[in-house]
Design a protein around this motif. Structure first.
Motif, mmCIF file in Angstrom:
data_model
loop_
_atom_site.group_PDB
_atom_site.id
_atom_site.type_symbol
_atom_site.label_atom_id
_atom_site.label_comp_id
_atom_site.label_asym_id
_atom_site.label_seq_id
_atom_site.Cartn_x
_atom_site.Cartn_y
_atom_site.Cartn_z
ATOM 1 N N TYR A 12 9.752 23.287 10.153
ATOM 2 C CA TYR A 12 8.847 24.052 11.034
ATOM 3 C C TYR A 12 7.383 23.806 10.648
ATOM 4 C CZ TYR A 12 13.144 26.349 12.342
ATOM 5 O OH TYR A 12 14.427 26.593 12.781
ATOM 6 N N ASN A 13 6.537 24.118 11.639
ATOM 7 C CA ASN A 13 5.086 23.988 11.462
ATOM 8 C C ASN A 13 4.409 25.180 12.151
ATOM 9 O OD1 ASN A 13 2.426 21.971 12.709
ATOM 10 N ND2 ASN A 13 2.606 22.765 10.658
ATOM 11 N N LEU A 14 3.364 25.784 11.476
ATOM 12 C CA LEU A 14 2.653 26.953 12.016
ATOM 13 C C LEU A 14 1.159 26.632 12.164
ATOM 14 C CD1 LEU A 14 5.223 28.206 10.397
ATOM 15 C CD2 LEU A 14 3.925 30.343 10.501
ATOM 16 N N ARG A 15 0.530 27.304 13.125
ATOM 17 C CA ARG A 15 -0.918 27.270 13.284
ATOM 18 C C ARG A 15 -1.392 28.645 13.770
ATOM 19 N NH1 ARG A 15 -2.324 23.529 18.645
ATOM 20 N NH2 ARG A 15 -1.313 24.868 20.206
ATOM 21 N N PHE A 16 -2.678 28.977 13.471
ATOM 22 C CA PHE A 16 -3.201 30.301 13.828
ATOM 23 C C PHE A 16 -4.712 30.174 14.088
ATOM 24 C CE2 PHE A 16 -3.622 29.761 9.312
ATOM 25 C CZ PHE A 16 -4.873 30.276 9.009
ATOM 26 N N CYS A 17 -5.234 31.199 14.728
ATOM 27 C CA CYS A 17 -6.671 31.315 14.984
ATOM 28 C C CYS A 17 -6.969 32.755 15.364
ATOM 29 C CB CYS A 17 -7.119 30.363 16.089
ATOM 30 S SG CYS A 17 -6.529 30.788 17.734
ATOM 31 N N THR A 18 -8.258 33.108 15.374
ATOM 32 C CA THR A 18 -8.656 34.436 15.833
ATOM 33 C C THR A 18 -8.682 34.444 17.359
ATOM 34 O OG1 THR A 18 -10.982 33.827 15.693
ATOM 35 C CG2 THR A 18 -10.014 34.904 13.774
ATOM 36 N N GLY A 28 -9.600 34.368 20.963
ATOM 37 C CA GLY A 28 -10.765 33.900 21.714
ATOM 38 C C GLY A 28 -11.515 32.752 21.105
ATOM 39 N N SER A 29 -11.230 32.385 19.860
ATOM 40 C CA SER A 29 -12.008 31.316 19.239
ATOM 41 C C SER A 29 -11.531 29.932 19.662
ATOM 42 C CB SER A 29 -11.950 31.440 17.713
ATOM 43 O OG SER A 29 -10.630 31.170 17.247
ATOM 44 N N GLY A 30 -10.217 29.706 19.766
ATOM 45 C CA GLY A 30 -9.688 28.396 20.119
ATOM 46 C C GLY A 30 -9.755 27.386 19.002
ATOM 47 N N ASP A 31 -10.181 27.793 17.822
ATOM 48 C CA ASP A 31 -10.283 26.888 16.676
ATOM 49 C C ASP A 31 -9.037 27.101 15.812
ATOM 50 O OD1 ASP A 31 -11.095 25.152 14.773
ATOM 51 O OD2 ASP A 31 -12.682 26.433 13.940
ATOM 52 N N TRP A 32 -8.008 26.259 16.034
ATOM 53 C CA TRP A 32 -6.720 26.436 15.375
ATOM 54 C C TRP A 32 -6.757 25.892 13.956
ATOM 55 C CZ3 TRP A 32 -2.991 29.257 17.632
ATOM 56 C CH2 TRP A 32 -3.064 29.462 19.022
ATOM 57 N N THR A 33 -6.027 26.568 13.105
ATOM 58 C CA THR A 33 -5.851 26.135 11.713
ATOM 59 C C THR A 33 -4.357 25.969 11.461
ATOM 60 O OG1 THR A 33 -7.821 27.360 11.027
ATOM 61 C CG2 THR A 33 -6.267 26.704 9.305
ATOM 62 N N GLU A 34 -3.947 24.746 11.072
ATOM 63 C CA GLU A 34 -2.527 24.474 10.832
ATOM 64 C C GLU A 34 -2.181 24.692 9.355
ATOM 65 O OE1 GLU A 34 -0.975 20.803 12.180
ATOM 66 O OE2 GLU A 34 -1.682 21.052 14.254
ATOM 67 N N VAL A 35 -1.004 25.224 9.149
ATOM 68 C CA VAL A 35 -0.481 25.382 7.784
ATOM 69 C C VAL A 35 -0.023 24.013 7.293
ATOM 70 C CG1 VAL A 35 1.278 26.510 6.370
ATOM 71 C CG2 VAL A 35 0.206 27.746 8.271
ATOM 72 N N VAL A 66 -0.722 33.335 16.522
ATOM 73 C CA VAL A 66 0.134 32.448 15.736
ATOM 74 C C VAL A 66 1.103 31.736 16.664
ATOM 75 C CG1 VAL A 66 1.818 32.281 13.856
ATOM 76 C CG2 VAL A 66 -0.044 33.957 13.728
ATOM 77 N N GLN A 67 1.336 30.408 16.405
ATOM 78 C CA GLN A 67 2.316 29.604 17.123
ATOM 79 C C GLN A 67 3.156 28.814 16.114
ATOM 80 O OE1 GLN A 67 0.063 27.138 19.820
ATOM 81 N NE2 GLN A 67 -0.108 28.741 21.391
ATOM 82 N N VAL A 68 4.458 28.531 16.491
ATOM 83 C CA VAL A 68 5.394 27.827 15.603
ATOM 84 C C VAL A 68 6.093 26.739 16.413
ATOM 85 C CG1 VAL A 68 7.332 28.071 14.001
ATOM 86 C CG2 VAL A 68 5.771 29.995 14.360
#
Length: 943
Positions: free
Chosen positions: A300-306, A308-315, A340-342
């Motif tokens: 699996y792979n995860l990513r998140f952001c605040t 409204g920002s649209g600036d994703w950060t991947e784990v 958060v998305q997976v």
């Protein structure tokens, strides 16, 4: 043959119709004739049928009967050579030597021919893109034939390329329900393909373990092959064949050891986020496998952001390589909502990632602020007072970690005060923090102030922020220079540090204020920065006042300020012009400055356009000029003026204004009137002055001539003063007789001669009005005044003179004698009425004229009642002194008698007795010298 004849008839008919249609003369009638036979559609049908018959005739008579070409309609490859054979039939009545080839209408050279036998010949031609479509075999005819050549046979060439090998073959199996679908989809990159040549694509698959092959027709770049059941854990070979008329080619074989490596599963299911109260910087994410592990083992792979920002950060992938169903996100911002998305894929890393799961959101718990608030101040000078008003403002800490509920503020050495705030939150979309007004304090110019501030939320307080305000006269130095410029649609500010060696600058504060509405914002930059973009939201075409403050360990330095636009444009409206003052040839115009919100840039100049005399003129003035005097206008005419404002991006004209210039300049009419009045007054004063003080000059310029006809000698009478008596020619008017001593004749003449030069000027001026003529001492007639004025011409006769008085005989005038005489030893004058005429004394006779008197007469009359004798009748001092006292007494008595002498008028008809010899007495003695005796004015009493 029958078909050929029918076609021939149709061709003849078509030719006849064409002949009628192209005839020039009478074409209109012939067209009507044709349309009478057939309509337009029939005409077109005839054309098509004729062409079809011609083709049939050519095919049946030429190709079939004369020969053929082998091969028929071939497909040839571009870049290679092609060989064709022409076989000639007996019907052609030709040999191989009579045959020649044409390609695209161009004869092929004989060098490319190859003779097989007497009835067959080959031709070899290179195939290029320019090679013609038709290749024909023709026969040369005899010169007597109408057609120089005959076509034996022809073929159509189809040019193209063989298929190219497909590249990058890949296949993928997707998840269907809880299993892998049996349909495997493959894609590849096809090579160049000629659209004119038919090309086929075939996708093949082979299960090596069971030696079972599968194939299917494919599209140009993709295809789907069905395996029946998905071959889990079985080796597979997959390839693509491409074929056309010019060849066949096969792609590289795709060898798959484990078909699960080409599987793409569905996204993870039931993604959930848990926020834990005691963990303000973490979120726990959980999910479920999309397919059972026995079928496909996943990672699996995860990513998140605040939000409204649209600036994703991947784990990092290494943190989620295992097939676990949860993960804890760390180092998140407190009190922030996160998304958060997976996703998942085969655990070996081969195959395809699934799509991202749907968004799952959660907010992290609050934490106490970890950064200090951004403290700032606005100094407002007080007018007329030596103090400043300081407004304390701030922005929330960058790391507020929650909603700030209030501030604790401390002014100088005072106590901490709580300042609550409402709704202070971070805007996560724009990352802008609101400006919060906190406090206002008065501060003397001679005092310095210090402010301390702490922010707090529901968890705790932030670190302390401090700000120092120095004395007004002891502010630290500002930056050396400041400028701004636009780059990448952002406003950049550039500065240089203060011009001191040891500045002690710890940071810089960039402050910008909207000039139109006063909105203020600021940002902080490190001490080593020399330029920075403004991070706030700026509006285009809006003026901002930008200041840079050097900070000296929390104490503000003196600012340096400039004005900038993020982007400039042409003004929205032009200046409004009005006329302040108009003149004869000029006018002063003034205009108002364009409102700031409509200026949209820095005004570079103003241009004044004005129309005079039908021509438009322009004047460019500086941007700080708001009035101008336009010169060179036509007087008393209509003028049109307008003002244009310009920026670096464009110009905008104001509205036109019409006005009229004056006929006269201001004050010109008044000056003219005043000048004329002054001139007139000057002339009047000058005239009056000349009349009052320059009478002598006037008399010299305009000498009056006395009129004898107006004399009152003829009509004056003491008895009848009011009776108008007409004068007669032979009658002398009223004459007064004055006795002169006989012994004094010589003396009188000498006195006259001596006094004449002294009184010459006086006589000259007075005789203009009296007109007295005659000669002195009654010897010769005296020249008139006009004669003396003209230089004393000796040739002047006495006829031009007017005799004013004359000396008569000593006997007196007839009928006139003094009424009473004083008794004296010597009788001076005797008349028949009183006394005897024993001794006759010469006497002067004088007429009573109405002409103006001489000055000598006027001076004596103006002296009162005294009647002094004229100087001309007085004795000379020598003579009087030589006499004895007796004679002197007698002379005085005579003078008194003359003073009291009165005269009576002459009677009519009386004759005047005149001396026999002019200037002599009857006893042959020289007579007395004639002189003038002043006549007393006033009414004389009759005797």
């Amino acid at each position: 043959m029958v078909l050929a004849k029918i076609c021939y008839i149709h061709i003849l008919l078509f030719s006849e119709v064409r002949l009628y249609s192209v005839t020039k003369k009478g074409g209109t009638k012939q067209e009507k004739y044709i349309k009478g036979i057939m309509d337009q559609s029939s005409y077109r049908l005839l054309q098509i049928l004729s062409l079809a018959c011609l083709a049939c005739r050519l095919t049946s008579s030429s190709f079939k009967n004369y020969g053929t070409i082998i091969p028929q309609s071939p497909t040839v490859e571009i870049g290679k050579e092609f060989t064709a054979t022409c076989v000639v039939y007996e019907a052609a009545k030709a040999t191989v030597d009579d045959i020649y080839w044409t390609s695209g209408g161009v004869i092929v050279p004989k060098e490319q021919y190859t003779k097989i036998n007497d009835s067959a010949v080959n031709v070899t031609i290179p195939i290029t893109r320019e090679t013609g479509k038709w290749l024909l075999c023709k026969k040369n005819e005899s010169p007597s034939s109408l057609n120089k050549s005959k076509t034996i046979h022809g073929i159509e060439l189809t040019k193209g390329y063989p298929p190219e090998k497909p590249e990058n073959l890949s296949c993928m199996a997707v998840q269907f329900d809880q299993q892998i679908s049996s349909n495997v989809t493959c894609t590849w990159q096809p090579g160049k393909m000629d659209e004119k040549i038919s090309t086929t694509f075939t996708l093949f698959g082979s299960v090596i373990a069971v030696n079972q092959n599968y194939s299917t027709k494919a599209q140009r770049s993709s295809g789907c092959i069905y395996f029946g059941n998905f071959p889990n854990y079985m080796e597979l070979d997959i390839w693509v064949d491409v074929e056309n008329n010019l060849g066949k080619v096969r792609s590289d074989v795709l060898f798959i050891i484990d078909p699960n490596e080409m599987v793409k599963t569905n996204p993870p299911l039931d993604v959930n986020i848990i926020s834990e109260k005691n963990f303000s910087r973490t979120l726990l994410v959980s999910w479920k496998h999309p397919i059972h592990e026995t079928v496909v083992k996943l990672k699996y792979n995860l990513r998140f952001c605040t939000v409204g920002s649209g600036d994703w950060t991947e784990v990092p992938p290494n943190d989620t390589e295992s097939s676990k169903e949860s993960f804890r996100l760390q180092y998140l911002k407190p009190d922030m909502e996160h998304v958060v998305q997976v996703r998942c894929m085969h655990h070996t890393g081969y195959g395809y990632w699934s799509d991202w799961s749907a968004n799952s959101t959660a907010r992290t718990p609050e934490d106490k602020p970890t950064s200090k608030p951004d403290l700032w101040r606005v100094v407002i000078p007080s007018q007329g007072k030596s103090e400043r008003r300081v407004e304390v403002i701030c922005k929330d800490p960058v790391e507020s970690n929650g909603r700030i509920r209030g501030y604790n503020i401390k002014i100088q050495d005072g106590a901490w005060e709580v300042v609550p705030v409402n709704g202070s939150e971070l805007n996560s979309r724009s990352q802008e923090r609101k400006m919060i007004p906190l406090y206002q304090i008065p501060l003397s110019d001679k005092r310095r102030g210090s402010i301390e501030l702490k922010a707090w939320n529901s968890v705790g307080e932030s670190p302390r922020a401090s700000l120092g305000i120095p004395k007004l006269a002891h502010e630290p130095p500002p930056v050396a220079s400041l400028s701004c410029f636009n780059q990448d649609r952002r406003l950049w500010v550039e500065w240089q540090p203060p011009n001191v060696e040891a500045t002690g600058v710890t940071e810089y504060v960039l402050e910008w204020v909207s000039v139109s509405d006063g909105a203020i914002d600021w940002q902080r930059e490190p001490r080593h920065n020399r330029k920075a973009p403004i991070k706030g939201t700026l509006q285009r075409f809006k003026l901002y006042s930008i200041s840079v403050y050097p900070m000296y360990s929390g104490w503000t330095g003196k600012p340096l300020t400039t004005a900038c636009f993020l982007e400039q444009g042409a003004p929205l409206e032009g200046p409004s012009v009005k006329v302040r003052r108009t003149g004869k040839s000029n006018a002063e115009v003034e205009w108002m400055e364009i409102p700031l919100d409509k200026r949209r840039g820095f005004i570079t100049n103003y241009t004044i356009f004005y129309i005079t005399g039908g021509k438009e003129h322009s004047i460019v003035v500086s941007p700080d000029t708001y009035s101008y005097t336009v010169e060179g206008l036509a007087s008393n005419s209509k003028q049109v003026v307008r003002i244009m404002a310009s920026t670096v991006q464009g110009s905008t004209n104001g509205s036109d204004l019409s006005f009229n210039t004056l006929m006269y300049a201001p004050g010109q009419m008044e000056a003219t009137v005043v000048s004329v009045c002054i001139g007139i007054l000057f002339v009047i004063v000058l005239t009056v002055s000349l009349c009052m003080y320059k009478i002598d000059l006037i008399k010299k310029i305009w000498p009056p001539v006395p009129d004898p006809s107006n004399s009152t000698i003829a009509n004056w009478s003491p008895d009848f003063p009011t009776k108008a008596v007409s004068p007669k020619e032979s009658v002398l008017g009223d004459v007064s007789v004055v006795e002169v001593d006989v012994f004094d004749r010589k003396s009188l003449c000498e006195e006259d001669k001596a006094g004449l030069p002294l009184k010459k000027d006086k006589y000259l001026s007075e005789e203009h009005s009296s007109g007295i003529g005659g000669s002195s001492c009654m010897s010769t007639p005296r020249q008139s005044v006009s004669d003396s004025e003209e230089g004393g011409d000796s040739g002047q006769t006495t006829t031009s003179t007017v005799q004013y008085s004359s000396v008569v005989a000593s006997n007196g005038y007839k009928g006139q004698s003094p009424c009473t005489l004083p008794q004296s030893p010597c009788t001076l004058l005797q008349t028949p009425q009183c006394g005897s005429s024993q001794s006759q004394t010469p006497s002067f006779a004088r007429s009573e004229s109405t002409q103006p008197l001489l000055d000598s007469e006027e001076s004596q009359e103006g002296s009162g009642q005294s009647h002094q004798r004229n100087p001309y009748f007085s004795r000379s001092p020598v003579a009087s002194e030589s006499r004895d006292p007796g004679d002197r007494n007698q002379l005085e008595m005579e003078e008194q008698g003359l003073a009291s002498l009165r005269f009576c008028p002459l009677e009519e008809g009386s004759q005047q007795t005149t001396p026999t010899d002019e200037g002599q007495s009857p006893d042959e003695q020289p007579g007395p010298v004639p002189s003038y005796m002043p006549q007393l004015r006033g009414h004389r009493q009759p005797c």
